[in-house]
Design a protein around this motif. Structure first.
Motif, mmCIF file in Angstrom:
data_model
loop_
_atom_site.group_PDB
_atom_site.id
_atom_site.type_symbol
_atom_site.label_atom_id
_atom_site.label_comp_id
_atom_site.label_asym_id
_atom_site.label_seq_id
_atom_site.Cartn_x
_atom_site.Cartn_y
_atom_site.Cartn_z
ATOM 1 N N ALA A 305 50.723 -6.077 60.294
ATOM 2 C CA ALA A 305 49.725 -5.132 60.836
ATOM 3 C C ALA A 305 48.305 -5.521 60.389
ATOM 4 O O ALA A 305 48.224 -6.581 59.676
ATOM 5 C CB ALA A 305 50.259 -3.780 60.141
ATOM 6 N N GLY A 306 47.464 -4.985 61.027
ATOM 7 C CA GLY A 306 46.104 -5.346 60.365
ATOM 8 C C GLY A 306 45.463 -6.793 61.085
ATOM 9 O O GLY A 306 44.838 -7.245 60.587
ATOM 10 N N ASP A 311 48.378 -10.697 69.329
ATOM 11 C CA ASP A 311 47.587 -9.552 69.610
ATOM 12 C C ASP A 311 48.381 -8.188 69.919
ATOM 13 O O ASP A 311 49.508 -8.046 69.710
ATOM 14 C CB ASP A 311 46.632 -9.874 70.767
ATOM 15 C CG ASP A 311 47.608 -10.408 72.089
ATOM 16 O OD1 ASP A 311 48.605 -9.946 71.899
ATOM 17 O OD2 ASP A 311 47.295 -11.135 72.962
ATOM 18 N N ALA A 312 47.524 -7.333 70.179
ATOM 19 C CA ALA A 312 48.214 -6.195 70.587
ATOM 20 C C ALA A 312 49.441 -5.881 71.473
ATOM 21 O O ALA A 312 50.389 -5.281 71.353
ATOM 22 C CB ALA A 312 47.028 -5.015 70.948
ATOM 23 N N GLU A 313 49.188 -6.825 72.507
ATOM 24 C CA GLU A 313 50.141 -6.774 73.690
ATOM 25 C C GLU A 313 51.641 -7.618 73.046
ATOM 26 O O GLU A 313 52.558 -7.188 73.226
ATOM 27 C CB GLU A 313 49.647 -7.746 74.844
ATOM 28 C CG GLU A 313 50.641 -7.990 75.996
ATOM 29 C CD GLU A 313 50.354 -8.687 77.124
ATOM 30 O OE1 GLU A 313 50.974 -8.847 78.034
ATOM 31 O OE2 GLU A 313 48.881 -8.918 77.199
ATOM 32 N N VAL A 314 51.359 -8.652 72.465
ATOM 33 C CA VAL A 314 52.341 -9.389 71.883
ATOM 34 C C VAL A 314 53.210 -8.301 70.805
ATOM 35 O O VAL A 314 54.471 -8.045 70.561
ATOM 36 C CB VAL A 314 52.058 -10.683 71.222
ATOM 37 C CG1 VAL A 314 53.236 -11.318 70.401
ATOM 38 C CG2 VAL A 314 51.789 -11.660 72.448
ATOM 39 N N GLY A 315 52.218 -7.660 70.094
ATOM 40 C CA GLY A 315 52.771 -6.900 68.997
ATOM 41 C C GLY A 315 53.835 -5.765 69.571
ATOM 42 O O GLY A 315 54.817 -5.341 68.933
ATOM 43 N N VAL A 323 60.994 -5.539 66.064
ATOM 44 C CA VAL A 323 60.295 -6.458 64.819
ATOM 45 C C VAL A 323 58.875 -5.486 64.761
ATOM 46 O O VAL A 323 57.749 -6.197 65.413
ATOM 47 C CB VAL A 323 60.296 -7.680 65.245
ATOM 48 C CG1 VAL A 323 59.666 -8.372 63.958
ATOM 49 C CG2 VAL A 323 61.337 -8.245 65.660
ATOM 50 N N PRO A 324 58.952 -4.316 64.073
ATOM 51 C CA PRO A 324 57.575 -3.647 63.862
ATOM 52 C C PRO A 324 56.703 -4.697 62.806
ATOM 53 O O PRO A 324 57.134 -5.395 62.249
ATOM 54 C CB PRO A 324 58.050 -2.512 63.395
ATOM 55 C CG PRO A 324 59.313 -2.763 62.753
ATOM 56 C CD PRO A 324 59.998 -3.808 63.606
ATOM 57 N N ALA A 325 55.320 -4.422 62.945
ATOM 58 C CA ALA A 325 54.382 -5.027 62.199
ATOM 59 C C ALA A 325 54.843 -4.618 60.572
ATOM 60 O O ALA A 325 54.680 -3.153 60.456
ATOM 61 C CB ALA A 325 53.017 -4.841 62.450
ATOM 62 N N MET A 326 54.627 -5.643 59.967
ATOM 63 C CA MET A 326 54.628 -5.176 58.452
ATOM 64 C C MET A 326 53.350 -5.022 57.835
ATOM 65 O O MET A 326 52.298 -5.651 58.129
ATOM 66 C CB MET A 326 55.212 -6.672 57.697
ATOM 67 C CG MET A 326 56.535 -7.062 58.034
ATOM 68 S SD MET A 326 57.196 -8.338 57.201
ATOM 69 C CE MET A 326 55.904 -9.573 57.757
#
Length: 572
Positions: A305-306, A311-315, A323-326
């Motif tokens: 995260a952060g 980028d936002a699309e790949v995230g 696989v959420p952001a850590m």
């Protein structure tokens, strides 16, 4: 790459197996893998995701002379896992053949004994710590943590150095934490520039550690859309920079040599073949350093995260795959723990297995994750459901019967609705699912495309090719293809056309290439536009019927255009 792409170009649906020498470490040995050979494994893992019908597997032989004596084992292995069984559910596809036997690959949980609130001792930085990519999002997160943990001097590099966005603000922030900070412009892939930078480290604060975060994630593209020169460019900063650091610092005593890798190199990531190759290379480099008695820790990260490598699309794609952001602070803590524990290669990621497993196993079950406890539980429940006969056969038969009973036009609309429903499920949202919009523009990649294929195949009770979403790139086009394949007896488009349109319809079907069909479809749209813009036409009066036609035109496929012309002229 050339061989894999040639198979696709030639239309040969046959599994491709790759044999490497010394690419992996097998068993409890001190093998030093060849990083270049390891990169082949990362590359072809993704090739198998992008083109599953031609996915065979990977086999590694020892780098030494004893490999020749193991060739009979290789031929037996390939005979047992060749073309007939390549796509079989649960089939192993990654092997290491050694004198002690044949090994397969597994990802296992790394034990941690502390409770939820117990802090583990981590690596305590000292002296000068070099952070490559130090002005980027990942590097900045690492630098902040190192400054808080006692690093006396942080040397942050990037290509633009002090001119990088936010570099000066970051330097001030770190200085306020009591740390000396140097921000330098240096391309770590430039060996001479990197050597000069290292020579400039102050003697009173010697270099004690390196954290290599530099690297770039390219936009997702199928393996067949990337040539070798592009692949080299994409891996350059991450791989060449790491190799230079390894060689230039081989004689210096270091507390830590940390490489930022990615899960893409461990399990693959559709559309990211060069990136996966680069990360597999880094993991092997860490193992090679460790075998030589040098410090090395390569961490295959999930999403941060952060800001970070994605980028936002790949995230968003990773989130859909489980696989959420850590949280960055937790990730950096894990980094320091891994260094302190002497880990060489490991995965640090927040994985929601209930979402990850279906996406990861979209081409069929993949045994790599079978030893993860949560995965074992999920698979056990799935097997119980299958044993109980809870399948979709009855539902699929019912849907096929419902579709068969509909008139062709209504059946086509029902199929479009079916495709849109499953697209929304795969993407996690119905926003932006328009019938004429390309799947790629909605954010589809190879994994989500196969997930959609599987859902549609299950719903309709039929086996669909893995490339169906790319071959028929919009919901309209895909629905039309499904209609043609499932109900060929109703294909008689020429019988409902007015004789005045038969030549147009014949010209469209005679255009073998997509470009020719698109050109004719565009010409028909232009003709319709000219008709509806005529004086006294309903377009000038805001007639609702005309508005409905315009909206239908926006999402119309080429085949739908002919149906629309027929209806508007009253000839069908």
């Amino acid at each position: 790459m050339a061989l894999s792409q040639a198979l696709a170009d030639a239309g040969l649906v046959t599994p491709l197996w790759a044999v490497t020498r010394g690419a992996v470490v097998a068993g409890a040995t001190t093998e030093a893998p060849d990083a270049g050979q390891a990169a082949v494994w990362g590359l072809l893992r993704v090739a198998g995701l992008d083109d599953p019908e031609r996915a065979g597997g990977l086999v590694d032989l020892p780098a030494g002379d004893d490999a020749h004596g193991l060739l009979p084992h290789l031929t037996v292995l390939l005979a047992g896992h060749g073309a007939e069984g390549a796509g079989e559910r649960g089939r192993e596809t990654e092997f290491a053949v050694r004198a002690g036997g044949v090994y397969v690959r597994r990802m296992v949980r790394s034990p941690r004994d502390e409770g939820p609130t117990t802090a583990r001792p981590g690596w305590k930085p000292r002296g000068t710590v070099l952070v490559t990519g130090g002005t980027g999002a990942l590097g900045a997160h690492v630098a902040r943590d190192l400054a808080r943990e006692g690093a006396e001097h942080l040397l942050l590099t990037s290509r633009r150095g002090p001119d990088a966005p936010g570099a000066e603000a970051l330097r001030e922030e770190l200085t306020a934490l009591g740390c000396r900070v140097t921000v330098a412009a240096c391309d770590v892939a430039d060996r001479a520039a990197l050597a000069a930078l290292l020579d400039g480290v102050p003697e009173e604060l010697p270099l004690t550690a390196v954290v290599h975060t530099a690297g770039v994630v390219d936009r997702a593209r199928p393996f067949t859309d990337i040539d070798a020169d592009e692949a080299v460019d994409l891996v350059h900063a991450k791989v060449v920079g790491a190799q230079h650091l390894h060689e230039l610092l081989a004689g210096r005593p270091l507390d830590a040599f940390v490489l930022f890798s990615s899960g893409a190199g461990v399990w693959g990531n559709g559309g990211q073949a060069p990136y996966a190759a680069a990360n597999a290379h880094l993991d092997a480099l860490a193992e090679r350093r460790r075998a030589a008695g040098l410090p090395a820790t390569s961490i295959a990260w999930g999403a941060w995260a952060g800001g970070g490598m994605v980028d936002a699309e790949v995230g968003e794609q990773l989130l859909r795959r489980g696989v959420p952001a850590m949280e960055p602070g937790l990730a950096v803590r894990a980094l320091r723990e891994a260094v302190a524990d002497g880990d060489t290669t490991l995965v640090v990621a927040d994985i929601r297995w209930d979402r990850f497993v279906p996406a990861y196993c979209a081409h069929g079950h993949r045994p790599l994750i079978d030893d993860v406890p949560e995965v074992r539980d999920l698979l056990a429940r799935r097997h119980e459901e299958e044993a109980a006969g809870q399948d979709d056969t009855t539902a699929a038969d019912g849907l096929r019967g419902e579709l068969a009973a509909l008139p062709p036009a209504k059946r086509r609309r029902r199929l479009v609705d079916l495709v849109r429903t499953h697209v929304a499920t795969v993407l996690g949202s119905g926003d932006g699912v328009r019938t004429g919009k390309a799947f790629r523009d909605m954010g589809f990649d190879s994994l989500t495309a196969v997930e959609l294929r599987n859902r549609l195949g299950s719903a309709l009770g039929t086996r669909l090719p893995a490339t169906i979403v790319f071959d028929h790139p919009t919901p309209n086009a895909l629905a039309a293809h499904l209609d043609d394949e499932l109900f060929p007896e109703d294909e008689a488009p020429g019988t409902v056309l007015d004789p005045r349109l038969r030549e147009i319809e014949a010209a469209y079907r005679a255009a073998a290439d997509p470009a020719g069909r698109q050109e004719l479809a565009d010409a028909l749209r232009g003709l319709l536009d000219s008709w509806t813009a005529s004086p006294g036409d309903p377009a000038s009066t805001g007639d609702p019927a005309h508005t409905d036609v315009d909206e239908e035109l926006v999402d119309a496929s080429d085949e739908d255009m002919f149906d629309l012309i027929d209806r508007e002229l009253g000839i069908s």
